[in-house]
Design a protein around this motif. Structure first.
Motif, mmCIF file in Angstrom:
data_model
loop_
_atom_site.group_PDB
_atom_site.id
_atom_site.type_symbol
_atom_site.label_atom_id
_atom_site.label_comp_id
_atom_site.label_asym_id
_atom_site.label_seq_id
_atom_site.Cartn_x
_atom_site.Cartn_y
_atom_site.Cartn_z
ATOM 1 N N GLU A 142 27.071 -44.121 36.693
ATOM 2 C CA GLU A 142 28.055 -44.688 37.616
ATOM 3 C C GLU A 142 27.589 -46.036 38.142
ATOM 4 O OE1 GLU A 142 31.463 -45.101 40.138
ATOM 5 O OE2 GLU A 142 31.008 -44.134 38.240
ATOM 6 N N ASP A 143 26.308 -46.176 38.445
ATOM 7 C CA ASP A 143 25.771 -47.480 38.847
ATOM 8 C C ASP A 143 25.997 -48.501 37.742
ATOM 9 O OD1 ASP A 143 24.946 -46.405 41.219
ATOM 10 O OD2 ASP A 143 22.799 -46.502 40.790
ATOM 11 N N ALA A 144 25.735 -48.095 36.495
ATOM 12 C CA ALA A 144 25.941 -48.994 35.366
ATOM 13 C C ALA A 144 27.412 -49.372 35.225
ATOM 14 C CB ALA A 144 25.424 -48.342 34.083
ATOM 15 N N ARG A 145 28.300 -48.412 35.448
ATOM 16 C CA ARG A 145 29.738 -48.687 35.343
ATOM 17 C C ARG A 145 30.169 -49.730 36.382
ATOM 18 N NH1 ARG A 145 34.703 -47.279 37.439
ATOM 19 N NH2 ARG A 145 33.717 -46.114 39.143
ATOM 20 N N LEU A 146 29.733 -49.534 37.621
ATOM 21 C CA LEU A 146 30.092 -50.480 38.677
ATOM 22 C C LEU A 146 29.552 -51.882 38.378
ATOM 23 C CD1 LEU A 146 29.448 -48.246 41.810
ATOM 24 C CD2 LEU A 146 31.667 -48.901 40.851
ATOM 25 N N ALA A 147 28.349 -51.952 37.846
ATOM 26 C CA ALA A 147 27.749 -53.245 37.528
ATOM 27 C C ALA A 147 28.487 -53.920 36.369
ATOM 28 C CB ALA A 147 26.272 -53.078 37.195
ATOM 29 N N ALA A 148 28.893 -53.139 35.380
ATOM 30 C CA ALA A 148 29.644 -53.701 34.254
ATOM 31 C C ALA A 148 30.977 -54.263 34.735
ATOM 32 C CB ALA A 148 29.862 -52.640 33.180
ATOM 33 N N TYR A 149 31.652 -53.534 35.619
ATOM 34 C CA TYR A 149 32.917 -54.015 36.177
ATOM 35 C C TYR A 149 32.709 -55.277 37.013
ATOM 36 C CZ TYR A 149 35.269 -49.606 34.910
ATOM 37 O OH TYR A 149 35.815 -48.546 34.236
ATOM 38 N N ALA A 150 31.607 -55.320 37.773
ATOM 39 C CA ALA A 150 31.313 -56.487 38.602
ATOM 40 C C ALA A 150 31.052 -57.719 37.741
ATOM 41 C CB ALA A 150 30.116 -56.207 39.506
ATOM 42 N N ALA A 151 30.335 -57.536 36.635
ATOM 43 C CA ALA A 151 30.074 -58.651 35.726
ATOM 44 C C ALA A 151 31.376 -59.151 35.100
ATOM 45 C CB ALA A 151 29.093 -58.215 34.640
ATOM 46 N N ARG A 152 32.245 -58.227 34.733
ATOM 47 C CA ARG A 152 33.545 -58.613 34.150
ATOM 48 C C ARG A 152 34.366 -59.423 35.148
ATOM 49 N NH1 ARG A 152 37.238 -53.673 32.616
ATOM 50 N NH2 ARG A 152 37.287 -53.558 34.894
ATOM 51 N N GLU A 153 34.360 -58.995 36.393
ATOM 52 C CA GLU A 153 35.125 -59.710 37.415
ATOM 53 C C GLU A 153 34.532 -61.097 37.680
ATOM 54 O OE1 GLU A 153 36.575 -59.182 42.085
ATOM 55 O OE2 GLU A 153 35.458 -57.584 41.080
ATOM 56 N N LEU A 154 33.193 -61.169 37.767
ATOM 57 C CA LEU A 154 32.543 -62.443 38.055
ATOM 58 C C LEU A 154 32.755 -63.446 36.932
ATOM 59 C CD1 LEU A 154 30.611 -64.136 39.832
ATOM 60 C CD2 LEU A 154 28.718 -63.125 38.549
ATOM 61 N N LEU A 155 32.507 -63.022 35.700
ATOM 62 C CA LEU A 155 32.589 -63.951 34.579
ATOM 63 C C LEU A 155 34.020 -64.257 34.174
ATOM 64 C CD1 LEU A 155 29.592 -62.540 32.564
ATOM 65 C CD2 LEU A 155 29.749 -64.828 33.527
ATOM 66 N N GLY A 156 34.936 -63.435 34.633
ATOM 67 C CA GLY A 156 36.338 -63.708 34.357
ATOM 68 C C GLY A 156 36.968 -64.656 35.352
ATOM 69 N N GLY A 157 36.198 -65.020 36.395
ATOM 70 C CA GLY A 157 36.702 -65.934 37.420
ATOM 71 C C GLY A 157 36.399 -67.374 37.086
#
Length: 207
Positions: A142-157
């Motif tokens: 779950e920690d890995a999932r949240l981090a993957a989503y955070a990276a997607r949001e950051l790099l998609g901005g």
């Protein structure tokens, strides 16, 4: 683009969590062999952004007495003490092992740390550090999932900035890239990777 994060921990104790999110794969777990299979599939399908939840570089200050101090932005969770030191030691073995397996599975695989240059093709990886802080989580995957989503949001901005301040460093992640043959750029040893910082799922109730 697939986004993946590996939460560094003991595989034998089930503490190596991982998650991949993207157009073809949305999966995670704690099995290291499942991780390699799914990462290989994602990389063959298209570009991948891959993070490791562990300190991926260490300071190389000219002031030797200050070298073991926390990195700018670690805010009380220094890489050189407690859990930080433990996971740093595990990452020294696990990150090269994971990248070596991927390089063996995918001839011609390339990877780098410069987040201003996003991967665009199958067989290309941008690597980064995930920094998951504070509170009690719902597990390593779950920690890995949240981090993957955070990276997607950051790099998609738009303007992408690392969560930690700039300083001279020795990049363990860069060394792992060179060791696996994923890069021949010696500057990777001095290059700071992107750090994506986020909080865990649930706040701690400890008093």
């Amino acid at each position: 683009m697939h986004y993946a994060v590996v939460d560094i921990g003991s595989p034998k104790q089930g503490n190596l969590g991982w998650w991949i999110t993207g157009p073809f794969i949305e999966d995670g777990g704690t099995g290291p062999e499942d991780l390699i299979v799914s990462l290989t599939e994602a990389i063959l399908a298209g570009p991948v952004v891959l993070g490791f939840e562990a300190p991926m570089y260490v300071p190389t200050k000219r002031d030797i007495g200050a070298t073991l101090q926390q990195r700018p932005g670690e805010t009380g969770r220094p890489w050189s003490a407690g859990a930080g030191a433990s996971v740093t030691a595990m990452a020294l073995a696990l990150v090269p092992a994971i990248l070596d397996r991927l390089a063996s599975n995918i001839p011609g695989l390339k990877a780098w740390q410069d987040w201003t240059s996003l991967p665009a093709e199958p067989g290309e990886i941008l690597v980064f550090e995930a920094f998951v802080t504070s509170g009690v989580s719902d597990g390593h995957a779950e920690d890995a999932r949240l981090a993957a989503y955070a990276a997607r949001e950051l790099l998609g901005g738009g303007d992408v900035k690392s969560a930690l301040g700039q300083e001279p460093c020795m990049s363990m992640l860069g060394a792992a890239l060179l060791h696996a043959g994923l890069s021949n750029d010696l500057e990777e040893l001095r290059r700071q990777c992107l750090v994506v910082k986020l909080a865990k799922t649930r706040p701690s109730t400890a008093k």
